[in-house]
Design an enzyme around this catalytic site. Structure first.
Site, PDB file in Angstrom:
ATOM      1  CG  ASP A 120      62.496  31.934  37.609  1.00 27.75           C
ATOM      2  OD1 ASP A 120      62.329  32.571  38.484  1.00 27.75           O
ATOM      3  OD2 ASP A 120      62.880  32.246  36.471  1.00 27.75           O
ATOM      4  CG  ASN A 126      67.477  40.164  40.932  1.00 28.30           C
ATOM      5  OD1 ASN A 126      66.786  39.996  42.261  1.00 28.30           O
ATOM      6  ND2 ASN A 126      68.525  39.866  40.701  1.00 28.30           N
ATOM      7  CG  HIS A 136      60.976  34.347  45.304  1.00 29.19           C
ATOM      8  ND1 HIS A 136      61.644  34.470  46.529  1.00 29.19           N
ATOM      9  CD2 HIS A 136      61.778  34.195  44.568  1.00 29.19           C
ATOM     10  CE1 HIS A 136      62.958  34.271  46.204  1.00 29.19           C
ATOM     11  NE2 HIS A 136      63.285  34.448  44.875  1.00 29.19           N
TER      12      HIS A 136
HETATM   13  P1  GDP Z   1      61.203  30.944  42.640  1.00 25.20           P
HETATM   14  O1  GDP Z   1      61.697  32.106  41.859  1.00 25.20           O
HETATM   15  O2  GDP Z   1      62.304  30.036  42.715  1.00 25.20           O
HETATM   16  O3  GDP Z   1      60.483  31.201  43.678  1.00 25.20           O
HETATM   17  O4  GDP Z   1      60.311  30.355  41.589  1.00 25.20           O
HETATM   18  P2  GDP Z   1      59.197  30.967  40.639  1.00 25.20           P
HETATM   19  O5  GDP Z   1      58.057  31.260  41.300  1.00 25.20           O
HETATM   20  O6  GDP Z   1      59.792  32.083  39.843  1.00 25.20           O
HETATM   21  O7  GDP Z   1      58.890  29.718  39.564  1.00 25.20           O
HETATM   22  C1  GDP Z   1      58.238  28.609  39.952  1.00 25.20           C
HETATM   23  C2  GDP Z   1      57.109  28.317  39.141  1.00 25.20           C
HETATM   24  O8  GDP Z   1      56.766  27.077  39.149  1.00 25.20           O
HETATM   25  C3  GDP Z   1      55.869  28.963  39.806  1.00 25.20           C
HETATM   26  O9  GDP Z   1      55.014  29.296  38.874  1.00 25.20           O
HETATM   27  C4  GDP Z   1      55.414  28.012  40.656  1.00 25.20           C
HETATM   28  O10 GDP Z   1      53.912  28.282  41.030  1.00 25.20           O
HETATM   29  C5  GDP Z   1      55.461  26.676  39.877  1.00 25.20           C
HETATM   30  N1  GDP Z   1      55.637  25.430  40.719  1.00 25.20           N
HETATM   31  C6  GDP Z   1      56.321  25.543  41.992  1.00 25.20           C
HETATM   32  N2  GDP Z   1      56.505  24.047  42.245  1.00 25.20           N
HETATM   33  C7  GDP Z   1      55.523  23.323  41.377  1.00 25.20           C
HETATM   34  C8  GDP Z   1      55.561  21.857  40.974  1.00 25.20           C
HETATM   35  O11 GDP Z   1      55.800  21.122  41.761  1.00 25.20           O
HETATM   36  N3  GDP Z   1      54.792  21.648  39.949  1.00 25.20           N
HETATM   37  C9  GDP Z   1      54.266  22.803  39.016  1.00 25.20           C
HETATM   38  N4  GDP Z   1      53.608  22.185  37.983  1.00 25.20           N
HETATM   39  N5  GDP Z   1      54.495  23.856  39.251  1.00 25.20           N
HETATM   40  C10 GDP Z   1      55.255  24.237  40.482  1.00 25.20           C
HETATM   41  P1  IMO Z   2      64.495  34.230  41.340  1.00 24.86           P
HETATM   42  O1  IMO Z   2      64.632  34.706  42.722  1.00 24.86           O
HETATM   43  C1  IMO Z   2      65.643  33.785  37.076  1.00 24.86           C
HETATM   44  C2  IMO Z   2      68.806  36.157  36.044  1.00 24.86           C
HETATM   45  C3  IMO Z   2      68.398  36.894  34.653  1.00 24.86           C
HETATM   46  C4  IMO Z   2      69.584  37.302  33.838  1.00 24.86           C
HETATM   47  C5  IMO Z   2      70.888  37.316  35.041  1.00 24.86           C
HETATM   48  C6  IMO Z   2      71.163  38.648  35.534  1.00 24.86           C
HETATM   49  O2  IMO Z   2      63.073  34.599  40.984  1.00 24.86           O
HETATM   50  O3  IMO Z   2      64.918  32.820  41.239  1.00 24.86           O
HETATM   51  P2  IMO Z   2      70.062  40.707  36.810  1.00 24.86           P
HETATM   52  O4  IMO Z   2      68.692  41.311  36.588  1.00 24.86           O
HETATM   53  O5  IMO Z   2      70.004  40.003  38.115  1.00 24.86           O
HETATM   54  O6  IMO Z   2      71.138  41.688  36.670  1.00 24.86           O
HETATM   55  O7  IMO Z   2      70.023  39.661  35.764  1.00 24.86           O
HETATM   56  O8  IMO Z   2      70.183  36.839  36.182  1.00 24.86           O
HETATM   57  N1  IMO Z   2      68.110  36.310  37.014  1.00 24.86           N
HETATM   58  C7  IMO Z   2      67.010  35.290  37.347  1.00 24.86           C
HETATM   59  N2  IMO Z   2      66.520  34.465  36.562  1.00 24.86           N
HETATM   60  N3  IMO Z   2      65.189  34.025  38.549  1.00 24.86           N
HETATM   61  C8  IMO Z   2      65.651  34.903  39.348  1.00 24.86           C
HETATM   62  O9  IMO Z   2      65.274  35.219  40.410  1.00 24.86           O
HETATM   63  C9  IMO Z   2      66.642  35.869  38.525  1.00 24.86           C
HETATM   64  N4  IMO Z   2      67.371  36.904  39.020  1.00 24.86           N
HETATM   65  C10 IMO Z   2      68.322  37.060  38.021  1.00 24.86           C
HETATM   66  O10 IMO Z   2      67.336  36.599  33.704  1.00 24.86           O
HETATM   67  O11 IMO Z   2      69.960  36.101  33.216  1.00 24.86           O
HETATM   68 MG    MG Z   3      61.211  33.501  40.266  1.00 23.35          MG
END
Ligand code: GDP
Ligand code: IMO
Ligand code: MG
Length: 448
Positions: free
Chosen positions: A17, A42, A45
């Protein structure tokens, strides 16, 4: 005309995340093919652009760009129903990804019994022992893959000969195993699994192919590849905070096995992290702030899981962990997101070392109990104020924010080439060579 860049990888430096979806989306205009090589549904994005928000779990983020081909490689565990749901959700928003999607025939398939096992094993582990998985069947599917039998790959699903008896035998074996270990079969039923298998066959057969051959042909014809890591390096099965990890190789080290492409072709390795740390699920988190400061970061950063909606644990930036991940992943660049979230903090902490049983550590110990006993050595830097959401160049950032970035660069040993000041695609600052491939913002999925 595309600005050709070396093949590149975007991967997470933390526990997931970090904002990988945003960075992949930003860089997409410079690449022809976007490739998922690890994990499964899991992942979550997020892409925010043109007033729209997309949350992708299995599809590579690049499919939102009409000229990009999306590839799901052999190292991904594919839940066909999750994939179909995602395809349908995008279709409902006017984006037809099917003609631009390729799914590896070598990829392993997540079926209902994997998701049931994920839930049964977490329940059996109890609050104290559970990993806090996403319940998407990831661990059980990778376990079956490594055990080699009874595993199902996409190629097996596509082969109708003896398919029903094979699936029946598999389901019966799983039912017996679940009853023996958990005292219940968790409601697993052959008919339901077979119905899912038939849905998968009828809906996605057309996109299943030899993606390895496809990627090599693409490279031979001069097309550029962008690898989209899922999860994060601190969740890597070999290098993460084991056993509180996911079950795949999350960094660029996963590209070789997960895509069938030699890792040497990938020269640009963009490690993504936030200006602070977050973690969802259980496991050690040395800089976690279980106080009002952590709550403030969560609320300002809207830190709730993209896949499960769970509140994310928040803490200060951990330079020890980030340097560890950046070195393992060979990061050439850092994308440092959420600088805007840290505005209005009087001072901002950065963890520069761990103290454990009287010893100072500058890298992550393997022992879980040692890691759990570590205390962060925090250096405080002066914060900054003001709304950063309209900033578009590094030079426009407040001095203290620029100094914060410089301190992180020095501690991690990698330049910050991208910075985030808000969730939207346009709220991203880029400097150096990466600027070449970032085109002016255009609406997501803009189509003819
Ligand atoms: P990923 O799994 O690595 O793709 O990240 P996620 O999408 O799960 O979580 C990142 C969150 O941060 C999302 O809600 C994005 O919209 C938000 N986000 C990304 N970059 C920024 C930033 O620079 N500032 C803020 N406030 N939010 C951001
Ligand atoms: P993105 O791509 C955040 C975490 C789960 C748990 C551990 C194992 O969005 O960054 P799993 O279901 O993979 O067996 O869970 O890994 N986890 C993530 N946490 N972002 C993810 O993906 C994750 N993928 C797995 O919360 O702690
Ligand atoms: Mg994510």
């Amino acid at each position: 005309m595309k600005r050709q860049l070396e093949h590149a990888c975007v991967f997470g430096l933390g526990w997931g995340d970090e904002g990988k979806g945003k960075v992949v989306d930003l860089l997409c205009p410079g690449f022809d093919v976007v490739v998922r090589y690890n994990g499964g549904a899991n992942a979550g994005h997020t892409v925010c652009a043109g007033g729209e928000t997309f949350k992708l779990h299995l599809l590579p983020t690049g499919v939102l760009h009409e000229n990009a081909v999306g590839v799901i490689g052999p190292g991904v565990v594919v839940d066909p129903l999750a994939l179909i749901a995602e395809i349908d959700q995008l279709a409902a928003r006017g984006i037809d990804v099917v003609p631009r999607l390729r799914v590896s025939d070598r990829a392993h398939v997540v079926l209902a019994y994997h998701k049931i096992e994920d839930q049964l094993s977490e329940k059996a582990a109890g609050e104290a022992g559970k990993i806090g998985t996403t319940s998407r069947g990831i661990g059980p599917c990778y376990a079956d893959k490594m055990r080699r039998t009874p595993a199902v790959r996409m190629a097996d699903l596509m082969d109708e000969r003896d398919l029903a008896p094979r699936i029946r035998a598999l389901v019966e074996a799983k039912q017996a195993a679940f009853r023996a270990v958990y005292g219940t079969d968790g409601g697993l039923a052959f008919d339901a699994v077979m119905s899912d298998v038939q849905t998968a066959r009828s809906r996605i057969s057309g996109v299943v192919c030899d993606t390895t051959a496809y990627l090599h042909e693409a490279m031979d014809s001069g097309r550029s590849l962008l690898f989209e890591g899922a999860n994060g390096l601190l969740l890597d099965v070999d290098h993460g905070t084991y056993p509180f990890v996911t079950s795949s190789s999350t960094g660029p080290n996963g590209i070789g096995p997960g895509a069938g492409v030699p890792p040497t072709v990938v020269r640009r390795l963009i490690g993504v992290c936030k200006a602070y740390s977050t973690r969802v699920g259980s496991g050690p988190f040395v800089t976690e702030l279980k106080d009002a400061v952590g709550d403030r970061i969560r609320e300002r950063g809207k830190e709730y899981g993209t896949t499960t909606g769970r509140p994310r644990r928040c803490g200060w930036f951990d330079a020890v962990a980030c340097r560890y991940s950046a070195r393992i992943g060979g990061a050439t660049d850092i994308a440092l997101l959420h600088l805007d979230t840290l505005s209005e903090f009087e001072e901002i902490g950065v963890c520069v070392a761990y103290r454990c049983e009287g010893i100072t550590l500058r890298t992550l110990p393997a022992s879980l109990s040692q890691l759990e006993a570590c205390q962060p050595v925090i250096e405080f830097l002066p914060g900054w104020s003001g709304d950063l959401s309209g900033v578009r160049h590094f030079a426009e950032l407040p001095t203290n924010a620029r100094e914060y970035i410089e301190r992180i660069e020095a501690l991690v040993g990698v330049p910050v080439s991208i910075a985030g000041v808000g969730p939207d695609r346009s709220q991203t600052l880029v400097r150096g060579e990466l600027q070449r491939i970032v085109t002016p913002p255009e609406p997501v999925g803009s189509r003819e």
